[in-house]
Design a protein around this motif. Sequence first.
Motif, short mmCIF file in Angstrom:
data_model
loop_
_atom_site.label_atom_id
_atom_site.label_comp_id
_atom_site.label_asym_id
_atom_site.label_seq_id
_atom_site.Cartn_x
_atom_site.Cartn_y
_atom_site.Cartn_z
N ASP A 77 31.59 -4.78 58.61
CA ASP A 77 32.02 -3.46 59.10
C ASP A 77 30.98 -2.39 58.76
N ALA A 78 30.46 -2.43 57.54
CA ALA A 78 29.49 -1.42 57.11
C ALA A 78 28.19 -1.52 57.90
N ARG A 79 27.73 -2.75 58.18
CA ARG A 79 26.51 -2.90 58.98
C ARG A 79 26.72 -2.36 60.39
N ILE A 80 27.88 -2.64 60.98
CA ILE A 80 28.16 -2.14 62.33
C ILE A 80 28.21 -0.61 62.32
N ILE A 81 28.90 -0.05 61.34
CA ILE A 81 28.99 1.41 61.24
C ILE A 81 27.60 2.01 61.03
N GLY A 82 26.82 1.40 60.17
CA GLY A 82 25.45 1.90 59.94
C GLY A 82 24.61 1.86 61.20
N PHE A 83 24.68 0.75 61.91
CA PHE A 83 23.91 0.62 63.15
C PHE A 83 24.37 1.66 64.18
N PHE B 115 28.71 -0.82 49.38
CA PHE B 115 27.63 0.09 49.76
C PHE B 115 26.67 -0.64 50.70
N GLN B 116 26.25 0.04 51.76
CA GLN B 116 25.30 -0.55 52.72
C GLN B 116 24.31 0.53 53.14
N ASP B 117 23.02 0.25 52.97
CA ASP B 117 21.99 1.20 53.39
C ASP B 117 21.93 1.28 54.91
N ILE B 118 21.59 2.47 55.40
CA ILE B 118 21.36 2.68 56.83
C ILE B 118 19.89 3.01 56.98
N SER B 119 19.20 2.23 57.80
CA SER B 119 17.78 2.52 58.02
C SER B 119 17.42 2.27 59.48
N LEU B 120 16.34 2.88 59.88
CA LEU B 120 15.82 2.71 61.24
C LEU B 120 14.32 2.55 61.12
#
Length: 166
Positions: free
Chosen positions: A52-58, A129-134
């Motif tokens: 869920d966190a990876r999807i939200i981050g993306f 916790f999941q980092d969001i990066s681009l």
Amino acid sequence: MRPSSRGGSIRSRLLRASMLTSSTALVSASMAFAIYDVYESRRTLVRRLATDARIIGFNSTAALLFQDEEAAESTLAALRAEPDVVSAGIVTPDGRVFASYARDGGPVAAPPPHPGVEYRYERGSVVLFQDISLEGSGLGMVFIRSELREVSQRVLRYAAIATAVF
């Protein structure tokens, strides 16, 4: 004439020993299954929250890049589908809560992350916790707090089943 003894007949002693052995084996097996199930349930919950966190981050990268808090909160609102999720948020690199979701609609404070910690257990809940990066650039972090109610309910069901079998 029957021989009398303090412990009863040999037959009753053997029966008691057999019952004690069977009971011990049943209790031990039930406890082992319950402990394993709690472990697996927690792992499954963390995996689901991480997804869920990876999807939200993306889905939040554009909102972070263009400072669109409304879009980020809309993305977080999808967590309503997870009944045990209590709160979630997107935090900027400077620690400011950019967008948040709370099951009860109240304010959300970002729990302080610990370096190198992806998740931690706190008083009946787990915080992930999941980092969001681009393209290697850190845009922020997603956190999700979920209750462990489902895990507790599974333990109670195991106890009821073990009691019924016993």
